[in-house]
Design an enzyme around this catalytic site. Structure first.
Site, PDB file in Angstrom:
ATOM      1  N   LYS A   1      25.733  13.896  58.244  1.00 17.29           N
ATOM      2  CA  LYS A   1      26.075  12.484  58.420  1.00 17.29           C
ATOM      3  C   LYS A   1      26.777  11.984  57.153  1.00 17.29           C
ATOM      4  CE  LYS A   1      23.755   8.595  60.679  1.00 17.29           C
ATOM      5  NZ  LYS A   1      22.467   7.928  60.894  1.00 17.29           N
TER       6      LYS A   1
HETATM    7  O1  G3P Z   1      20.602   5.305  62.040  1.00 15.80           O
HETATM    8  C1  G3P Z   1      21.582   4.337  62.055  1.00 15.80           C
HETATM    9  C2  G3P Z   1      21.216   3.069  62.768  1.00 15.80           C
HETATM   10  O2  G3P Z   1      20.739   3.346  64.053  1.00 15.80           O
HETATM   11  C3  G3P Z   1      20.380   2.094  61.976  1.00 15.80           C
HETATM   12  O3  G3P Z   1      19.939   1.027  62.759  1.00 15.80           O
HETATM   13  O4  G3P Z   1      18.408  -0.871  63.064  1.00 15.80           O
HETATM   14  O5  G3P Z   1      18.892  -0.066  60.741  1.00 15.80           O
HETATM   15  O6  G3P Z   1      20.621  -1.279  62.039  1.00 15.80           O
HETATM   16  P1  G3P Z   1      19.440  -0.369  62.104  1.00 15.80           P
END
Ligand code: G3P
Length: 214
Positions: free
Chosen positions: A83
């Site tokens: 990633k």
């Molecule tokens: O892993 C990336 C993403 O899904 C993070 O989500 O909830 O931290 O905006 P969030």
């Protein structure tokens, strides 16, 4: 559509693995930090639970550093996906890794042009963050729709991985606009099963069956 679980918590992954619908796992440095463990430990354990793409994120911010880190991470397991952040250096690293046949997930995508750059660099996955766009007054799902159109216009094979999913409606809408993958937390995935008419219907069926056996 593929379903990934977005967590570093192995207990959540073990539970989700029993459902039979999980295709892979995504993590990020914040999710790994919550576990209190090293990324290497967590990712290796996840790879022993789920047989599918497992995203592990680099910390370096320069291309050479990212490539060095990616080389180490790739040794952990064949299913590991590297990633990378959507920066000039991240896209250059993506191109380098793609040319070597290493699977990549370009993260922190907030615009169609960023998604176009990732596809040009051969990314396996692009991760647009729907929830964070919504949080900031934008339309996260419109981004997924625009990326779908752009990728289809040019036949890019990069898979759209709808990320930062906050609720079941995000999952439904991502499916409607043609995201290839959704990644969601354990709690959101569980809500996909729920409907009060299912619960009420099942309760009635079981009650009627029990009465018929008397
Ligand atoms: O892993 C990336 C993403 O899904 C993070 O989500 O909830 O931290 O905006 P969030």
């Amino acid at each position: 559509m593929k379903f990934f679980i977005d967590t570093g918590m192995v207990e959540e992954i073990k539970d989700a693995a029993t459902w039979g619908i999980i295709d892979g796992v995504t993590t990020n440095p914040s999710l790994i930090a919550k576990t209190g463990r090293t990324q290497a430990d967590v990712i290796k354990e996840i790879c022993s639970i789920i047989d599918g793409p497992i995203s592990a994120e680099v910390i370096a911010t320069d291309t050479a550093g990212m490539l060095k880190e990616a080389e180490e991470i790739a040794k952990w397991h064949d299913n590991v996906v590297i990633k990378l952040p959507l920066t000039v250096d991240g896209i250059a690293a993506c191109k380098g890794l793609s040319d070597l046949g290493v699977k990549t997930n370009v993260t922190l995508c907030f615009s169609p042009n960023q998604a176009l750059l990732a596809a040009k660099a051969g990314a396996t996955y692009i991760s647009p963050f729907i929830g964070r766009l919504d949080d900031n007054g934008h339309d996260g799902m419109a981004l997924i729709e625009e990326i779908r159109t752009i990728y289809d216009n040019y036949g890019y094979q990069t898979q759209i991985l709808a990320a930062s999913i906050r609720h079941a409606t995000h999952v439904r809408d991502a499916a409607l606009v043609g995201a290839d993958v959704i990644t969601a937390p354990h709690g959101v995935l569980k809500t996909l099963y729920k409907h009060p008419l299912t619960d009420n219907g099942l309760e009635a069926f079981l009650k009627d069956h029990a009465n018929s056996q008397k």
